[in-house]
Design an enzyme around this catalytic site. Structure first.
Site, PDB file in Angstrom:
ATOM      1  N   GLY A  87      49.900  37.290  44.962  1.00 58.56           N
ATOM      2  CA  GLY A  87      51.210  37.712  45.440  1.00 58.56           C
ATOM      3  C   GLY A  87      51.678  36.766  46.527  1.00 58.56           C
ATOM      4  O   GLY A  87      50.886  35.989  47.063  1.00 58.56           O
ATOM      5  N   GLY A 135      47.107  39.148  42.792  1.00 59.81           N
ATOM      6  CA  GLY A 135      48.231  39.651  41.992  1.00 59.81           C
ATOM      7  C   GLY A 135      48.244  39.136  40.560  1.00 59.81           C
ATOM      8  O   GLY A 135      48.749  39.793  39.650  1.00 59.81           O
ATOM      9  N   GLU A 158      40.373  38.897  48.697  1.00 57.16           N
ATOM     10  CA  GLU A 158      41.174  39.552  49.741  1.00 57.16           C
ATOM     11  C   GLU A 158      40.438  39.882  51.035  1.00 57.16           C
ATOM     12  O   GLU A 158      41.054  39.935  52.107  1.00 57.16           O
ATOM     13  CB  GLU A 158      41.803  40.842  49.190  1.00 57.16           C
ATOM     14  CG  GLU A 158      42.931  40.610  48.196  1.00 57.16           C
ATOM     15  CD  GLU A 158      42.440  40.264  46.793  1.00 57.16           C
ATOM     16  OE1 GLU A 158      43.286  39.962  45.947  1.00 57.16           O
ATOM     17  OE2 GLU A 158      41.220  40.285  46.530  1.00 57.16           O
ATOM     18  N   ASP A 166      43.266  44.682  45.789  1.00 59.46           N
ATOM     19  CA  ASP A 166      44.199  45.734  45.369  1.00 59.46           C
ATOM     20  C   ASP A 166      44.633  45.550  43.915  1.00 59.46           C
ATOM     21  O   ASP A 166      43.808  45.225  43.073  1.00 59.46           O
ATOM     22  CB  ASP A 166      45.376  45.820  46.345  1.00 59.46           C
ATOM     23  CG  ASP A 166      46.241  44.563  46.368  1.00 59.46           C
ATOM     24  OD1 ASP A 166      45.736  43.481  46.033  1.00 59.46           O
ATOM     25  OD2 ASP A 166      47.434  44.657  46.734  1.00 59.46           O
TER      26      ASP A 166
END
Length: 375
Positions: A87, A135, A158, A166
């Protein structure tokens, strides 16, 4: 006023029109044969997802899902280096510093898209050629088919930037065999090429150079079922000899991974690694010591809870965690150290696992009432 669905169609029609001429768009959405094709088109940013890309893909996916003339959906990246490296972390960081709503809207939009992919009624085929992280994993791993190549580089890194794996990581990681998912999530360890298939993240492995031919064959399938698509992918995989003889990179460590990463707390995992003392264990210990202690604790609990949750419940839980991270210290410090100043020496707060209280961790998992993620 236009009815909402008509308005949606008008907007999409407009997007479609603008796309055919606009090869500079950040995401290209086109229909070829019976296939809807999503092309992530930010090669300079390694196809990182921003909010407008996420929103456009979501709308188009929902439309194709309802369209009787669309039989499958293909997603790929441009530029040859990356499928999607994650992301747009920089934009989120900037927004978070000034209290901009993007820190809510981005994660909300991204997780809704992850869920739309996970529940998509049409066969969804992700060509994960090149870097596939964060992402990028979210827009591929929840679909029916994930085709890795010798250029695929997978990671969920992450914990190194004060976040947690996530995009539904709490759902797919604990479901990998043994404790591979826990190991990948906590250490951010990378997998390459055929190992992405062997770990159970990809469903197929095809030579990078064969992808254009594969795509053509997928497009020319006449109203295919999932079985037809699987047959075609299998036939390509059968012909692929790249790295065929290579053993799975984690094979020799699986026993250790399964025992060391099965502990109930981060402190216990660290203790086990120290006691083990093998070169492999010491290496993992060094890696874990660089990560955000807060992130490590959130991640371990996220995976342990996610192991028995539905994808929807996992995404709701992860949305709560994302908002806790946006309000905290470590995410901004991690991004500074790894992506902005690149000094690779983040100063985590608190700096030690023992100082991250259970009460703090519990609070991060608490429902947000009206602000909870709606799917």
């Amino acid at each position: 006023r236009l009815k909402p669905i008509n308005r949606l169609q008008v907007i999409l029609q407009h997007l479609k029109m603008s796309n055919q001429t606009d090869s500079t768009a950040e995401v290209l959405l086109e229909k070829r044969g019976g296939a809807g094709i999503i092309t992530l088109n930010r090669p300079k940013a390694l196809n990182a997802l921003n909010l407008s890309m996420i929103q456009r893909i979501y709308l188009q996916l929902k439309t194709w899902e309802q369209d009787p003339e669309t039989f499958l959906i293909i997603i790929k990246g441009t530029g040859g280096k990356a499928f999607c490296a994650g992301g747009d972390i920089r934009a989120i960081t900037e927004a978070g510093k000034v209290g901009d709503k993007l820190t809510e809207d981005f994660f909300r939009g991204e997780y809704r898209l992850n869920n739309a992919i996970g529940t998509c009624k049409k066969p969804y085929v992700a060509l994960i050629d090149g870097i596939t992280m964060g992402g990028g994993v979210g827009v591929s791993v929840h679909g029916h088919f994930r085709i890795a190549t010798e250029k695929t580089l997978f990671a969920m890194p992450e914990t190194a930037i004060g976040l947690f794996p996530d995009v539904g990581g709490g759902y797919f990681l604990p479901r990998l065999s043994g404790k591979i998912g826990y190991y990948l999530a906590l250490t951010g360890s990378r997998l390459k090429g055929r190992d992405v298939l062997k770990a159970g993240i990809a469903t197929h492995f095809v030579e990078s150079g064969k992808l254009p031919a594969l795509e053509k064959d997928l497009i020319s399938l006449k109203s295919p079922s999932k079985e037809n698509i699987a047959d075609l992918l299998n036939s390509y995989q059968m012909k692929c000899t790249v790295d065929q003889e290579k053993k799975f990179v984690l094979d020799e460590h699986m026993e250790k991974i399964n025992s060391l990463f099965s502990a109930n707390s981060m402190e216990e995992i660290v203790k086990k690694l120290k006691q083990d003392g093998s070169p492999f264990a010491i290496q993992q210990l060094e890696t874990i010591n660089k990560m955000s202690p807060t992130s490590l604790k959130l991640t371990l609990r996220q995976l342990r809870e996610g192991a028995s949750m539905s994808l929807q419940d996992v995404l709701r839980m992860e949305y709560r965690l994302s908002q806790a991270c946006m309000k905290g210290h470590d995410f901004y410090e991690g991004v500074r150290a790894v992506l902005i100043d690149k000094d690779q020496s983040p100063r985590w707060k608190p700096p030690a696992l023992e100082e991250v209280s259970d009460e703090f961790v519990d609070n991060c998992f608490k429902p947000l009432g009206n602000d909870d993620l709606k799917l």
